[in-house]
Motif scaffolding. Structure first.
Motif, PDB file in Angstrom:
ATOM      1  N   GLN A   1       0.764  -1.323   0.017  1.00  0.00           N
ATOM      2  CA  GLN A   1       0.081   0.012  -0.060  1.00  0.00           C
ATOM      3  C   GLN A   1       0.782   1.416   0.148  1.00  0.00           C
ATOM      4  O   GLN A   1       0.740   2.118  -0.796  1.00  0.00           O
ATOM      5  CB  GLN A   1      -0.745   0.064   1.102  1.00  0.00           C
ATOM      6  N   VAL A   2       1.975   1.096   1.025  1.00  0.00           N
ATOM      7  CA  VAL A   2       2.811   2.414   0.632  1.00  0.00           C
ATOM      8  C   VAL A   2       3.488   2.703  -0.582  1.00  0.00           C
ATOM      9  O   VAL A   2       3.453   3.631  -1.116  1.00  0.00           O
ATOM     10  CB  VAL A   2       3.780   2.332   1.814  1.00  0.00           C
ATOM     11  N   LEU A   3       4.015   1.382  -1.005  1.00  0.00           N
ATOM     12  CA  LEU A   3       4.671   1.587  -2.319  1.00  0.00           C
ATOM     13  C   LEU A   3       3.564   1.972  -3.555  1.00  0.00           C
ATOM     14  O   LEU A   3       3.836   2.980  -4.172  1.00  0.00           O
ATOM     15  CB  LEU A   3       5.186   0.307  -2.754  1.00  0.00           C
ATOM     16  N   ALA A   4       2.393   1.707  -3.734  1.00  0.00           N
ATOM     17  CA  ALA A   4       1.427   2.057  -4.228  1.00  0.00           C
ATOM     18  C   ALA A   4       1.071   3.565  -4.238  1.00  0.00           C
ATOM     19  O   ALA A   4       1.032   4.453  -5.374  1.00  0.00           O
ATOM     20  CB  ALA A   4       0.064   1.383  -4.073  1.00  0.00           C
ATOM     21  N   ASP A   5       1.001   4.004  -3.008  1.00  0.00           N
ATOM     22  CA  ASP A   5       0.707   5.378  -2.768  1.00  0.00           C
ATOM     23  C   ASP A   5       1.757   6.290  -3.255  1.00  0.00           C
ATOM     24  O   ASP A   5       1.836   7.586  -3.949  1.00  0.00           O
ATOM     25  CB  ASP A   5       0.300   5.672  -1.157  1.00  0.00           C
TER      26      ASP A   5
ATOM     27  N   PHE B   1       9.533   3.230 -15.838  1.00  0.00           N
ATOM     28  CA  PHE B   1       9.344   3.964 -14.722  1.00  0.00           C
ATOM     29  C   PHE B   1      10.473   3.403 -13.793  1.00  0.00           C
ATOM     30  O   PHE B   1      10.750   2.342 -13.491  1.00  0.00           O
ATOM     31  CB  PHE B   1       8.067   4.335 -13.847  1.00  0.00           C
ATOM     32  N   ASP B   2      11.195   4.500 -13.100  1.00  0.00           N
ATOM     33  CA  ASP B   2      12.108   4.100 -12.153  1.00  0.00           C
ATOM     34  C   ASP B   2      11.680   4.243 -10.814  1.00  0.00           C
ATOM     35  O   ASP B   2      11.087   5.314 -10.480  1.00  0.00           O
ATOM     36  CB  ASP B   2      13.403   5.048 -12.305  1.00  0.00           C
ATOM     37  N   ILE B   3      11.351   3.240 -10.067  1.00  0.00           N
ATOM     38  CA  ILE B   3      10.711   3.181  -8.865  1.00  0.00           C
ATOM     39  C   ILE B   3      11.903   2.814  -7.860  1.00  0.00           C
ATOM     40  O   ILE B   3      11.256   2.276  -6.472  1.00  0.00           O
ATOM     41  CB  ILE B   3       9.260   2.418  -8.831  1.00  0.00           C
ATOM     42  N   THR B   4      12.876   3.034  -7.838  1.00  0.00           N
ATOM     43  CA  THR B   4      14.035   2.333  -6.878  1.00  0.00           C
ATOM     44  C   THR B   4      13.657   3.068  -5.617  1.00  0.00           C
ATOM     45  O   THR B   4      13.663   2.289  -4.510  1.00  0.00           O
ATOM     46  CB  THR B   4      15.373   2.793  -7.505  1.00  0.00           C
ATOM     47  N   LYS B   5      13.723   4.406  -5.340  1.00  0.00           N
ATOM     48  CA  LYS B   5      13.497   4.992  -4.071  1.00  0.00           C
ATOM     49  C   LYS B   5      12.305   4.582  -3.470  1.00  0.00           C
ATOM     50  O   LYS B   5      12.117   4.439  -2.247  1.00  0.00           O
ATOM     51  CB  LYS B   5      13.651   6.427  -4.413  1.00  0.00           C
ATOM     52  N   GLU B   6      11.139   4.545  -4.375  1.00  0.00           N
ATOM     53  CA  GLU B   6       9.924   4.248  -3.730  1.00  0.00           C
ATOM     54  C   GLU B   6       9.843   2.864  -2.985  1.00  0.00           C
ATOM     55  O   GLU B   6       9.218   2.627  -1.863  1.00  0.00           O
ATOM     56  CB  GLU B   6       8.818   4.487  -4.812  1.00  0.00           C
ATOM     57  N   VAL B   7      10.608   1.756  -3.891  1.00  0.00           N
ATOM     58  CA  VAL B   7      10.480   0.550  -3.035  1.00  0.00           C
ATOM     59  C   VAL B   7      11.544   0.612  -1.929  1.00  0.00           C
ATOM     60  O   VAL B   7      10.859   0.001  -1.031  1.00  0.00           O
ATOM     61  CB  VAL B   7      11.410  -0.470  -4.193  1.00  0.00           C
ATOM     62  N   ARG B   8      12.452   1.109  -1.942  1.00  0.00           N
ATOM     63  CA  ARG B   8      13.221   1.154  -0.854  1.00  0.00           C
ATOM     64  C   ARG B   8      12.645   1.812   0.372  1.00  0.00           C
ATOM     65  O   ARG B   8      12.620   1.328   1.458  1.00  0.00           O
ATOM     66  CB  ARG B   8      14.518   2.024  -0.981  1.00  0.00           C
ATOM     67  N   ASP B   9      11.839   3.001   0.209  1.00  0.00           N
ATOM     68  CA  ASP B   9      11.119   3.770   1.244  1.00  0.00           C
ATOM     69  C   ASP B   9      10.034   2.901   1.789  1.00  0.00           C
ATOM     70  O   ASP B   9       9.867   2.908   2.933  1.00  0.00           O
ATOM     71  CB  ASP B   9      10.592   5.030   0.524  1.00  0.00           C
ATOM     72  N   ALA B  10       9.189   2.287   0.852  1.00  0.00           N
ATOM     73  CA  ALA B  10       8.093   1.378   1.320  1.00  0.00           C
ATOM     74  C   ALA B  10       8.718   0.179   2.127  1.00  0.00           C
ATOM     75  O   ALA B  10       8.066  -0.164   3.123  1.00  0.00           O
ATOM     76  CB  ALA B  10       7.436   0.813   0.023  1.00  0.00           C
ATOM     77  N   CYS B  11       9.680  -0.522   1.721  1.00  0.00           N
ATOM     78  CA  CYS B  11      10.369  -1.509   2.420  1.00  0.00           C
ATOM     79  C   CYS B  11      10.681  -0.909   3.996  1.00  0.00           C
ATOM     80  O   CYS B  11      10.581  -1.967   4.860  1.00  0.00           O
ATOM     81  CB  CYS B  11      11.455  -2.372   1.784  1.00  0.00           C
TER      82      CYS B  11
END
Length: 358
Positions: free
Chosen positions: A209-213, A259-269
């Motif tokens: 959910q965090v990653l989706a947001d 799309f580059d979602i590297t930072k989003e994945v790290r922050d969500a985890c």
């Protein structure tokens, strides 16, 4: 003549017992059996919607990834939420959605037991892992669903099963990160009591959910589903500063776009780390002060969420900051840690115990 007379009689089970350890999870259900079989499948069940769907699928019920793949042609259920049977908007039994999820859970248990390959003449005795703070109502519902297949069944908390399977029974904290919940358990040489266990919502689904947001905020034009987000997470999950670049494909107005979602994945985890450490702190602070240092330095990380790259060291860093230190050890088999431990419990229970549970 005898064969004809008994053709419709129930199969007599008098040639031994097959012990099963079952980890009934929101995302995956796993079994470890005393015959050496180990199986896991996604916790999805699907029933074809109509005659066309039945003709297409040639099955009355589908499970796991196959159910997920054909969900648009089926009545689709992921019957467990936060490790519990979903009750819908009603008050449990009698509610149509609840009844459907109870049926799907019973069918899911039947399928995972079938995959353990029991002989027809074997009794099935199983220990089923459930969240640490599962309600009495949910425990009863799971037992009733399991009894449609099993000859005898008992429940245990999932983090306790993990610790028992590894013989880590004294002065240890267990973190079991599933899809629906993260269960924390304090072991001190006895069966854990309610005060020894904490259940958190910060788990695999909350990471999704965090990653989706975060994706929606950064790339509002991108189109995606939660299943796509889950696959992105499972492919790239990491809390490391130097993680593999997470470049994914999502449609924009029907056109595939990268799309580059590297930072989003790290922050969500990383989002699950603070609540986990806060929960550990509560269990440590309420323990005998003479032994608190042992708990801090014997933390066992388990469950599917433990496969997030670098999570053990990230939790250690946060423990050092908030709790003055700590040592985290990741188990070797996160998918089967709970079922392996449940199987060991099943083996160790005396025969008369199983007879009383029938």
């Amino acid at each position: 003549m005898n064969e004809t007379a008994n053709a419709g009689a129930p199969q007599q089970k008098d040639h031994g017992v097959l012990y099963l350890g079952i980890d009934l999870g929101t995302s995956r259900t796993s079994v470890a059996a005393s015959n050496g079989v180990r199986e896991t499948l996604a916790s999805h069940v699907a029933y074809p919607k109509d005659v066309v769907a039945r003709k297409l699928l040639k099955k009355e019920v589908l499970f796991g990834e196959e159910a997920l793949e054909h969900r648009l042609s089926c009545n689709f259920y992921s019957p467990l939420a936060s490790g519990h049977i979903k009750w819908g908007d009603g008050n449990g039994a009698g509610n149509a959605e609840a009844e459907a999820n109870i049926k799907a859970t019973a069918d899911l248990v039947r399928e995972i037991c079938r995959r353990a390959r029991p002989r027809k003449d074997e009794l099935l005795y199983a220990v089923v892992g459930v969240p640490a703070q599962a309600s009495i109502r949910n425990k009863e519902a799971i037992i009733n669903a399991a009894r449609e297949t099993l000859d005898s069944v008992m429940l245990c908390s999932e983090p306790f099963a993990v610790a028992y399977g590894l013989d880590w029974l004294d002065d240890v904290l267990v973190i079991d990160i599933g899809a629906g919940t993260t269960d924390l358990c304090r072991m001190h040489g006895t069966m854990p009591e309610e005060a020894d266990q904490v259940t958190l919502a910060a788990a695999g689904n909350s990471v999704d959910q965090v990653l989706a947001d975060l994706i929606r905020k950064k790339y509002p034009e991108a189109q995606f589903s939660m299943q796509m987000v889950k696959k992105f997470k499972e492919r790239y999950s990491s809390v490391l500063d130097t993680m593999e670049p997470a470049v994914v494909e999502m449609p924009v107005n029907g056109k595939p776009t990268k799309f580059d979602i590297t930072k989003e994945v790290r922050d969500a985890c990383r989002s699950i780390v603070p609540p986990i450490v806060e929960g550990l702190g509560r269990l440590i602070a309420t323990f005998d002060p003479e032994f608190q240092h042992k708990l801090r330095n014997r933390v066992l990380l388990a469950g599917g969420g433990s496969m997030i790259d670098g999570l053990d060291t990230e939790i250690e860093k946060f423990m050092a900051e908030k709790l003055g230190g700590g040592t985290v050890l990741r188990i070797e088999e996160p998918l089967y840690g709970g079922s392996n431990g449940a199987l060991k419990i099943a083996h160790d229970m005396p025969d008369d115990f199983w007879e009383k549970l029938k």
